[in-house]
Design a protein around this motif. Structure first.
Motif, short mmCIF file in Angstrom:
data_model
loop_
_atom_site.label_atom_id
_atom_site.label_comp_id
_atom_site.label_asym_id
_atom_site.label_seq_id
_atom_site.Cartn_x
_atom_site.Cartn_y
_atom_site.Cartn_z
N TYR A 45 14.52 51.72 -6.54
CA TYR A 45 13.93 50.76 -7.48
C TYR A 45 12.57 51.25 -7.99
O TYR A 45 12.33 51.33 -9.20
N LYS A 49 11.41 52.53 -11.77
CA LYS A 49 10.34 51.87 -12.52
C LYS A 49 9.21 52.86 -12.83
O LYS A 49 8.55 52.75 -13.87
N CYS A 70 21.30 43.65 -6.87
CA CYS A 70 21.20 42.41 -7.66
C CYS A 70 21.22 41.19 -6.75
O CYS A 70 20.42 40.25 -6.93
N TYR A 73 17.93 41.30 -4.15
CA TYR A 73 16.57 41.33 -4.69
C TYR A 73 16.44 40.64 -6.05
O TYR A 73 15.35 40.49 -6.56
N TYR A 75 17.14 41.77 -8.78
CA TYR A 75 16.63 42.76 -9.74
C TYR A 75 17.79 43.54 -10.34
O TYR A 75 18.73 43.92 -9.65
N GLU A 78 16.68 48.25 -15.77
CA GLU A 78 16.59 48.00 -17.21
C GLU A 78 17.60 48.82 -18.00
O GLU A 78 18.00 48.42 -19.10
N ASN A 100 21.65 38.99 -12.31
CA ASN A 100 20.63 38.71 -11.31
C ASN A 100 20.94 37.40 -10.60
O ASN A 100 21.98 36.77 -10.84
N SER A 107 19.79 43.69 -19.46
CA SER A 107 19.48 45.12 -19.51
C SER A 107 20.33 45.83 -20.57
O SER A 107 21.09 45.20 -21.31
#
Length: 326
Positions: A45, A49, A70, A73, A75, A78, A100, A107
């Protein structure tokens, strides 16, 4: 990581911190497998980022790792690249929608002209509804160059093969074929489609739906649509069954028209089925014995009654009288 590729100093620092925390696990005798898995997920992750790199899916294992990220977290990367065809024929369980923890997918997904097939798609909940689809609700998402084949989608309030809702989304060069969206007997409002259950203010371009079977209260070959744009799309040999409204695609003019009908009694489950260029009357629970209309031409062929959908317009209110027996 090459320093020239780092686009976020904040996440680069968080990545360094996570590297140090992960190293400490190697000498921790009480470290569990879950601790290690969580560390790997966090490393991926923060790396993504820091360098704005897409998440790569090259196998079913990669896909399930993404689902775990997913679910655990909330998350979603993207950008996501699909690098191989995925065949779920040997996986007999339902696969949850890719979204999510709130049920949303916002995304960019690059299908790279690969195919996902033989997948059983389950359902999840967002703040509004029970939803089902390969993706959850597409909120500003972009889906490119993806084929989904032979999917079986669980019944929900909003059900689609590619996704549930689409809102301010862009779907380009995607195909859905030989898939089924199942009927939700317990919903008064189920909206269903091969692309999405509902499409709001979205664009669907160069997409094809073929050989699908769609059940719903509100149903369509593509999606039950509100102010969405369809460009250069095609459909062939789909079977669409609805009890309240059909969203009909006019391929020649790249236009979607919503045809509403009000069954009486309301719980009769009389279905208006769309197949190729005809709308026909049938039922899941009853046997239709006669069908007539004072406003459109109704023809009978075999056990079915047909209306040519090219004679129907957006503004028409069509009264069809149906007799049936249990």
């Amino acid at each position: 990581i090459d320093k020239s590729k780092i686009s976020s100093e904040k996440y680069a620092n968080l990545l360094n911190n996570q590297i140090e925390a992960s190293k400490s696990l190697l000498s921790n005798s009480s470290c569990s497998v879950q601790d290690m898995n969580n560390a790997v997920i966090l490393l991926k992750y923060y790396e993504e980022k820091a360098v704005d790199a897409p998440y790569e899916i090259s196998s079913i294992d990669d896909y399930f790792t993404l689902i775990e990220i997913c679910n655990n977290y909330g998350y979603i990367p993207e950008k996501i690249n699909l690098n191989a065809d995925l065949d779920f024929a040997d996986y007999d369980k339902e696969v949850p929608p890719l979204c999510n923890s709130d049920g949303y997918f916002s995304s960019v997904f690059y299908g790279n002209n690969h195919t996902i097939k033989n997948i059983k798609i389950g359902s999840t909940k967002n703040e509004l509804n029970n939803i089902s689809g390969f993706f959850g609700s597409l909120q500003g998402a972009k889906i490119y160059d993806l084929t989904i084949e032979n999917a079986n989608v669980a019944p929900a309030n909003v059900s689609g093969v590619l996704g549930a809702y689409a809102k301010y989304a862009a779907i380009l060069n995607c195909t859905v074929k030989n898939s089924t969206v199942n009927y939700n007997y317990f919903s008064d409002t189920q909206s269903s489609g091969a692309i999405c259950g509902e499409s709001w203010y979205s664009s669907v371009s160069y997409c094809n739906v073929e050989g699908n079977t769609i059940y719903g209260k509100y149903a369509s070959e593509f999606a039950f649509s509100v102010q969405s744009i369809y460009g250069y799309c095609t459909q062939k040999s789909n079977k669409v069954y609805a009890t309240k409204s059909l969203s009909v695609f006019d391929e020649a003019n790249s236009k979607m028209s919503n045809l509403y009908f009000i069954p009486a009694p309301a719980n009769s489950d009389i279905l208006i089925e769309m197949r190729d260029n005809y709308v026909r009357v049938s039922s899941l629970l009853h046997s239709v014995t006669s069908c007539s209309s004072d406003t459109v031409s109704v023809e009978k062929s075999g056990d079915y009654y047909y209306i040519d959908k090219s004679t129907l317009n957006d503004d028409d209110f069509v009264l069809v009288n149906i007799d049936y027996k249990d």
